[in-house]
Design an enzyme around this catalytic site. Structure first.
Site, PDB file in Angstrom:
ATOM      1  N   ARG A 137      29.485  61.239  46.425  1.00 22.59           N
ATOM      2  CA  ARG A 137      30.861  60.890  46.102  1.00 22.59           C
ATOM      3  C   ARG A 137      31.028  59.385  45.962  1.00 22.59           C
ATOM      4  O   ARG A 137      31.836  58.906  45.194  1.00 22.59           O
ATOM      5  CB  ARG A 137      31.779  61.425  47.213  1.00 22.59           C
ATOM      6  N   TYR A 138      30.279  58.622  46.747  1.00 24.59           N
ATOM      7  CA  TYR A 138      30.364  57.158  46.703  1.00 24.59           C
ATOM      8  C   TYR A 138      29.160  56.631  45.922  1.00 24.59           C
ATOM      9  O   TYR A 138      28.120  57.285  45.859  1.00 24.59           O
ATOM     10  CB  TYR A 138      30.361  56.592  48.124  1.00 24.59           C
ATOM     11  N   ARG A 141      25.513  55.950  48.118  1.00 21.55           N
ATOM     12  CA  ARG A 141      25.102  56.731  49.276  1.00 21.55           C
ATOM     13  C   ARG A 141      25.392  58.220  49.074  1.00 21.55           C
ATOM     14  O   ARG A 141      26.277  58.561  48.293  1.00 21.55           O
ATOM     15  CB  ARG A 141      25.785  56.240  50.543  1.00 21.55           C
ATOM     16  N   CYS A 150      26.061  74.647  64.091  1.00 30.59           N
ATOM     17  CA  CYS A 150      26.360  73.609  65.078  1.00 30.59           C
ATOM     18  C   CYS A 150      26.141  74.200  66.465  1.00 30.59           C
ATOM     19  O   CYS A 150      26.122  75.422  66.628  1.00 30.59           O
ATOM     20  CB  CYS A 150      27.813  73.163  64.968  1.00 30.59           C
ATOM     21  N   CYS A 154      34.090  73.239  66.217  1.00 29.74           N
ATOM     22  CA  CYS A 154      35.371  72.542  66.403  1.00 29.74           C
ATOM     23  C   CYS A 154      36.409  73.254  65.552  1.00 29.74           C
ATOM     24  O   CYS A 154      36.190  73.459  64.346  1.00 29.74           O
ATOM     25  CB  CYS A 154      35.251  71.095  65.940  1.00 29.74           C
ATOM     26  N   CYS A 157      37.378  71.835  62.040  1.00 31.57           N
ATOM     27  CA  CYS A 157      36.238  71.331  61.250  1.00 31.57           C
ATOM     28  C   CYS A 157      36.562  71.239  59.757  1.00 31.57           C
ATOM     29  O   CYS A 157      36.943  72.233  59.135  1.00 31.57           O
ATOM     30  CB  CYS A 157      35.035  72.240  61.457  1.00 31.57           C
ATOM     31  N   ARG A 159      34.523  71.017  57.443  1.00 33.00           N
ATOM     32  CA  ARG A 159      33.566  71.801  56.651  1.00 33.00           C
ATOM     33  C   ARG A 159      33.525  73.264  57.110  1.00 33.00           C
ATOM     34  O   ARG A 159      32.506  73.944  56.973  1.00 33.00           O
ATOM     35  CB  ARG A 159      32.196  71.150  56.791  1.00 33.00           C
ATOM     36  N   ASP A 318      42.081  66.188  58.569  1.00 31.59           N
ATOM     37  CA  ASP A 318      42.150  66.657  57.177  1.00 31.59           C
ATOM     38  C   ASP A 318      43.051  67.879  57.065  1.00 31.59           C
ATOM     39  O   ASP A 318      43.276  68.597  58.042  1.00 31.59           O
ATOM     40  CB  ASP A 318      40.748  67.012  56.682  1.00 31.59           C
ATOM     41  N   ASP A 355      41.098  60.622  54.866  1.00 37.68           N
ATOM     42  CA  ASP A 355      40.197  61.025  53.789  1.00 37.68           C
ATOM     43  C   ASP A 355      41.119  61.610  52.723  1.00 37.68           C
ATOM     44  O   ASP A 355      41.696  62.688  52.928  1.00 37.68           O
ATOM     45  CB  ASP A 355      39.172  62.045  54.304  1.00 37.68           C
ATOM     46  N   LYS A 362      37.635  57.767  51.799  1.00 41.13           N
ATOM     47  CA  LYS A 362      38.341  57.261  52.995  1.00 41.13           C
ATOM     48  C   LYS A 362      39.236  56.090  52.630  1.00 41.13           C
ATOM     49  O   LYS A 362      38.789  55.134  52.008  1.00 41.13           O
ATOM     50  CB  LYS A 362      37.333  56.808  54.044  1.00 41.13           C
TER      51      LYS A 362
HETATM   52  S1  SF4 Z   1      33.199  69.026  63.170  1.00 41.23           S
HETATM   53 FE1  SF4 Z   1      32.354  70.819  62.121  1.00 41.23          FE
HETATM   54  S2  SF4 Z   1      30.294  70.194  61.522  1.00 41.23           S
HETATM   55 FE2  SF4 Z   1      30.978  68.772  63.104  1.00 41.23          FE
HETATM   56  S3  SF4 Z   1      30.221  69.689  65.025  1.00 41.23           S
HETATM   57 FE3  SF4 Z   1      32.318  70.362  64.741  1.00 41.23          FE
HETATM   58  S4  SF4 Z   1      32.087  72.351  63.723  1.00 41.23           S
HETATM   59 FE4  SF4 Z   1      30.161  71.280  63.476  1.00 41.23          FE
END
Ligand code: SF4
Length: 412
Positions: A137-138, A141, A150, A154, A157, A159, A318, A355, A362
């Protein structure tokens, strides 16, 4: 988890006392796992094998589980899986429904409520992906997604569309194609390994991947983004650190949101990484009832410095689908930044960013410190609200004589 003052008096502790108590390092208790041998408890594979992954397990271990949480846990495996390491579970305060640790990892039924402006891919990553698992995207990088798994998940998250595969994304990175793309693009000088969590890979697999990336002459800089140091500090073994130090310059961005996540186990794990010469930065997400409080945030950033970690970014949460109940406002984020800058060590102050929804990258968000720029000066205010003038000609050159005319700004 209440501090000693609260337990003794039943009252909220005075402000300075609370700040200091948030900064104390505690070890995670063994809780339900008190009979487990040390060798198992300290083994990261044992921790992964014994994660809490179902509503029923959660209910058994946490009798105060609310109907909203039980329903959320039941639904989780259709959206973003439920998984919590025993170590991290022990940081949850069972007596507090709004425990900042609990809010981050225990699902709620509110995750199924989606507003029209919420998205499954709020940062527009999929539209910047030239080959599966690589986000370009940038300009200079790339983000190299290594896995969709994971140690724990979270609830906010970004993603979550792919992480844990509960939504059926079927993420299949092809390291050969990802590496080939980087090798063919000499403008890429920085590769960030992320996921999911790259530190879930075995040492051998990770070493192989890092070696192949290091062999590309134009790749100057490697980074790993990982939540493992806070979810599973047992993974940060001396062997892992010895392997990682072969690939310098190698930086690591960890992820921690609340001072209680910074236990003695985490501090020791971060110390091992720092001793291996790995510069450490932290990324936090601003979350309602978790860290949307200036005192909590200040204790967190100061405690990070004590762990040899530079607070790097504070993210506005987000617009991920089903995250409204965890999102704090931008006004709150600005208020917190206002109370950090100048009030504590500059190294402790992260950059607050949004973001940009849809893939704009960002964007730094700051309280207003420049009040006006006019004929002969820049008018600024400091962290105490005092106003100062910096003399400067309209074209930006230093002034040689006093300006003829100064327009007074409209100050509130
Ligand atoms: S934010 Fe998403 S990718 Fe990062 S540790 Fe938590 S669940 Fe996993």
């Amino acid at each position: 988890m209440k501090d000693e003052h609260s337990l003794a008096t039943g009252e909220e502790p005075p402000s300075g006392h609370r700040h200091q108590s948030l900064k104390v390092f505690h070890s995670a208790d063994r809780g339900f796992w008190r009979d487990v041998p040390d060798a198992d408890w300290n083994n990261w594979r044992w921790q992964l094998q014994h994660r809490i992954t179902s509503a029923e397990q959660l209910q058994k271990l946490l009798p105060t589980l609310t109907p909203e949480e039980f329903a959320g846990a039941k639904l989780a495996n259709h959206k973003l899986a439920l998984a919590i390491t025993p170590y991290f579970f022990n940081l949850i305060d069972p007596a507090d429904e709004n425990c900042p640790i609990r809010l981050q990892v225990i699902p709620k039924a509110a995750e199924t409520h989606t507003a029209p402006w919420e998205m499954n891919d709020p940062c527009g990553e999929d539209s910047h992906s030239p080959v599966p698992g690589l986000i370009h995207r940038y300009p200079d990088r790339v983000l190299f997604l290594v896995t969709d798994r994971c140690a724990a998940y979270c609830r906010y998250c970004t993603r979550s569309r792919l992480v844990s595969n509960a939504s059926g994304y079927d993420f299949h990175p092809d390291f050969n194609r990802q590496i080939e793309y980087i090798a063919q693009h000499p403008e890429i000088r920085d590769v960030l390994l992320s996921g999911g969590d790259p530190l879930l890979l075995s040492d051998d697999k990770l070493e192989n991947l890092l070696s192949r990336l290091r062999a590309i002459p134009h790749v100057e800089f490697l980074r790993i983004g990982s939540r493992i140091p806070t979810f599973l500090p047992q993974r940060i073994t001396p062997e892992l650190c010895a392997m990682l130090k072969k690939f310098h310059p190698l930086f690591m961005s960890i992820h921690s949101n609340h001072p209680r996540e910074l236990t003695t186990e985490v501090r020791d794990a971060l110390g091992r990484l720092a001793d291996a010469g790995i510069p450490l930065g932290n990324q936090s997400v601003l979350l309602k009832h978790v860290n949307d409080d200036a005192e909590v945030m200040k204790a967190h950033v100061q405690k990070l410095l004590m762990c040899r970690v530079k607070p790097y970014y504070l993210y506005q949460c987000d617009l991920i689908s089903g995250s409204a109940h965890l999102r704090a406002s931008v006004a709150k984020g600005l208020e917190i930044m206002e109370q950090l800058r100048g009030h504590t060590t500059g190294y402790a102050v992260p950059t607050y960013v949004i973001d940009a929804p849809g893939g704009g990258g960002k964007v730094p968000i700051n309280p207003e410190y420049v009040l006006c720029r006019n004929a002969g000066r820049v008018l600024i205010r400091n962290y105490e609200g005092r106003i100062f003038e910096y003399p400067e000609a309209p074209d930006g050159t230093p002034l040689t004589k006093p300006p003829k005319e100064i327009q007074e700004p409209e100050l509130v």
